[in-house]
Enzyme design. Structure first.
Site, PDB file in Angstrom:
ATOM      1  N   ASN A 166       1.044  -0.813   0.707  1.00 30.83           N
ATOM      2  CA  ASN A 166       0.101   0.233  -0.179  1.00 30.83           C
ATOM      3  C   ASN A 166       0.498   0.996  -0.036  1.00 30.83           C
ATOM      4  OD1 ASN A 166      -1.635   1.777   0.981  1.00 30.83           O
ATOM      5  ND2 ASN A 166      -2.828   1.333   1.688  1.00 30.83           N
ATOM      6  N   HIS A 179       1.134   6.338   1.944  1.00 30.72           N
ATOM      7  CA  HIS A 179       1.188   7.025   3.038  1.00 30.72           C
ATOM      8  C   HIS A 179       3.157   7.599   1.817  1.00 30.72           C
ATOM      9  CE1 HIS A 179      -0.898   6.405   6.201  1.00 30.72           C
ATOM     10  NE2 HIS A 179      -0.632   5.304   6.299  1.00 30.72           N
ATOM     11  N   HIS A 237      -5.863   3.787  -1.228  1.00 30.18           N
ATOM     12  CA  HIS A 237      -6.789   4.308  -0.854  1.00 30.18           C
ATOM     13  C   HIS A 237      -7.715   5.431  -1.302  1.00 30.18           C
ATOM     14  CE1 HIS A 237      -9.710   4.030   3.635  1.00 30.18           C
ATOM     15  NE2 HIS A 237     -10.455   5.307   2.108  1.00 30.18           N
ATOM     16  N   ARG A 280      -9.323   8.187  -0.621  1.00 25.74           N
ATOM     17  CA  ARG A 280     -10.376   8.336   0.736  1.00 25.74           C
ATOM     18  C   ARG A 280     -11.296   9.997  -0.252  1.00 25.74           C
ATOM     19  NH1 ARG A 280     -10.155   8.079   5.910  1.00 25.74           N
ATOM     20  NH2 ARG A 280      -9.123   6.373   6.347  1.00 25.74           N
ATOM     21  N   ARG A 339      -7.305  13.129   1.310  1.00 21.78           N
ATOM     22  CA  ARG A 339      -5.852  13.090   1.806  1.00 21.78           C
ATOM     23  C   ARG A 339      -4.683  12.790   1.927  1.00 21.78           C
ATOM     24  NH1 ARG A 339      -7.046   9.846   7.433  1.00 21.78           N
ATOM     25  NH2 ARG A 339      -8.682  11.166   7.470  1.00 21.78           N
ATOM     26  N   GLU A 392      -9.243   0.015  -2.489  1.00 22.62           N
ATOM     27  CA  GLU A 392      -9.781   0.160  -1.526  1.00 22.62           C
ATOM     28  C   GLU A 392     -10.477   1.833  -1.562  1.00 22.62           C
ATOM     29  OE1 GLU A 392      -7.053   0.464   2.164  1.00 22.62           O
ATOM     30  OE2 GLU A 392      -6.449  -0.947   1.620  1.00 22.62           O
ATOM     31  N   THR A 440      -8.274   3.316   8.721  1.00 15.82           N
ATOM     32  CA  THR A 440      -9.530   2.675   8.983  1.00 15.82           C
ATOM     33  C   THR A 440      -9.047   2.142  10.315  1.00 15.82           C
ATOM     34  OG1 THR A 440      -9.001   2.187   6.567  1.00 15.82           O
ATOM     35  CG2 THR A 440     -10.013   0.998   7.359  1.00 15.82           C
ATOM     36  N   GLU A 468     -11.292  -9.693   2.807  1.00 15.47           N
ATOM     37  CA  GLU A 468      -9.788  -9.404   3.670  1.00 15.47           C
ATOM     38  C   GLU A 468     -10.335  -9.095   4.745  1.00 15.47           C
ATOM     39  OE1 GLU A 468      -7.953  -6.210   2.338  1.00 15.47           O
ATOM     40  OE2 GLU A 468      -6.387  -5.544   4.514  1.00 15.47           O
ATOM     41  N   HIS A 477      -3.854  -4.904   7.923  1.00 14.09           N
ATOM     42  CA  HIS A 477      -3.746  -3.784   9.146  1.00 14.09           C
ATOM     43  C   HIS A 477      -2.903  -3.854   9.564  1.00 14.09           C
ATOM     44  CE1 HIS A 477      -5.411   0.047  10.605  1.00 14.09           C
ATOM     45  NE2 HIS A 477      -5.948   0.442   9.938  1.00 14.09           N
TER      46      HIS A 477
HETATM   47  N1  PXP Z   1      -6.458  -3.275   4.687  1.00 14.36           N
HETATM   48  C1  PXP Z   1      -6.960  -2.169   4.926  1.00 14.36           C
HETATM   49  C2  PXP Z   1      -8.512  -2.310   4.107  1.00 14.36           C
HETATM   50  C3  PXP Z   1      -6.432  -0.701   5.193  1.00 14.36           C
HETATM   51  O1  PXP Z   1      -7.559   0.534   5.167  1.00 14.36           O
HETATM   52  C4  PXP Z   1      -4.973  -1.076   5.280  1.00 14.36           C
HETATM   53  C5  PXP Z   1      -4.809   0.286   5.570  1.00 14.36           C
HETATM   54  O2  PXP Z   1      -5.060   1.360   4.811  1.00 14.36           O
HETATM   55  C6  PXP Z   1      -4.001  -1.603   5.424  1.00 14.36           C
HETATM   56  C7  PXP Z   1      -4.666  -3.102   4.742  1.00 14.36           C
HETATM   57  C8  PXP Z   1      -3.107  -1.186   5.695  1.00 14.36           C
HETATM   58  O3  PXP Z   1      -2.376  -1.400   7.307  1.00 14.36           O
HETATM   59  P1  PXP Z   1      -1.706  -0.906   7.493  1.00 14.36           P
HETATM   60  O4  PXP Z   1      -0.979   0.450   6.357  1.00 14.36           O
HETATM   61  O5  PXP Z   1      -1.562  -0.844   8.995  1.00 14.36           O
HETATM   62  O6  PXP Z   1       0.206  -2.287   7.161  1.00 14.36           O
END
Ligand code: PXP
Length: 238
Positions: free
Chosen positions: A7, A10, A43, A45, A49, A70, A101, A151, A191
């Site tokens: 992901n 960030h 994601h 949003r 953001r 996402e 989330t 998921e 997550h």
């Molecule tokens: N899965 C989902 C559905 C999420 O919303 C997130 C956070 O964006 C992640 C996985 C990834 O989580 P993390 O950034 O804590 O690895």
């Protein structure tokens, strides 16, 4: 063995801190793929953001593995998904005031709107996953509304304050995965996963993919993205 999807939200968070052009999540996605990532996740949003519409559109053109979007189950996001056509849409709950989330979807309470939009996405050839807590009623409801994937939310396992709680949460996840597979659902997890807590999950053969963002991007700031992804990939060789 699960695969690794990275992901890159960030990277965009850092860019948006100055509303500038650097660092670009597109470059990050390319580096992550070159380092062995099996998929890229963003994601989009409602408050934009971090990831912007432009990022999603360009990622669709550039990502060579799989693109997982996402998003909240809103008409605006649905139109976006139908236009951009990611390989997978993962529906997540979204609240503007949250830092990230916070919990899984309440699939049971949102049965109708989820069922309707899953149908629309499937018709367009887009697979759908639902982000749910390791809770048997939510897993069952996910099957009923027509999702192909769930998921399983690993946040409580990752945040566990002691070994006993962690073990209990791990067992909940393992149970939810077994149930999902019995129902014919495909399973991803995500997550809060990092270089330590992901290891026990890699022994669960029914997991297709680990979705990991924050720990990889945080490590990348210190050691570089290529190395951060390779180190995670070594733990989750797929
Ligand atoms: N899965 C989902 C559905 C999420 O919303 C997130 C956070 O964006 C992640 C996985 C990834 O989580 P993390 O950034 O804590 O690895």
């Amino acid at each position: 063995m699960p695969k690794l999807s990275v992901n890159v939200d960030h990277v965009a968070t850092l860019r948006q801190a100055r509303r500038g052009k650097q660092p670009d999540p597109l470059t990050a996605a390319i580096i992550a793929e070159l380092a062995g990532a099996d998929g890229i996740i963003v994601h989009l949003r409602e408050d934009r953001r971090h990831i912007q519409d432009r990022d999603l559109e360009l990622l669709r053109q550039v990502v060579k593995t799989k693109l997982n979007l996402e998003m909240a189950n809103t008409e605006e996001m649905l139109q976006m998904a139908l236009r951009v056509k990611p390989d997978l849409v993962t529906f997540v709950p979204e609240r503007r005031e949250e830092l990230t989330t916070e919990g899984g979807l309440d699939v049971r309470a949102n049965h109708r709107p989820l069922q309707k939009n899953i149908r629309r996405l499937k018709k367009a050839g887009i697979k759908v996953s639902l982000f749910v807590d390791p809770d048997s009623s939510q897993v069952k409801a996910s099957k009923q509304v027509g999702a192909e994937f769930v998921e399983i939310h690993t946040g409580q396992y990752c945040d566990a304050a002691d070994d006993r709680t962690r073990q209990r949460e791990f067992s909940r996840i393992a149970r939810a995965i077994r149930q999902a597979r019995r129902l014919g659902l495909r399973v991803n997890v995500g997550h809060g996963l990092d270089y330590q807590n992901v290891v026990p999950l890699t022994h669960i053969p029914d997991i297709e993919e680990c979705s990991i963002g924050h720990s990889i991007i945080s490590r990348a700031v210190l050691v570089g993205l290529d190395r951060a992804v390779r180190e995670m990939k070594n733990l989750i060789p797929g």
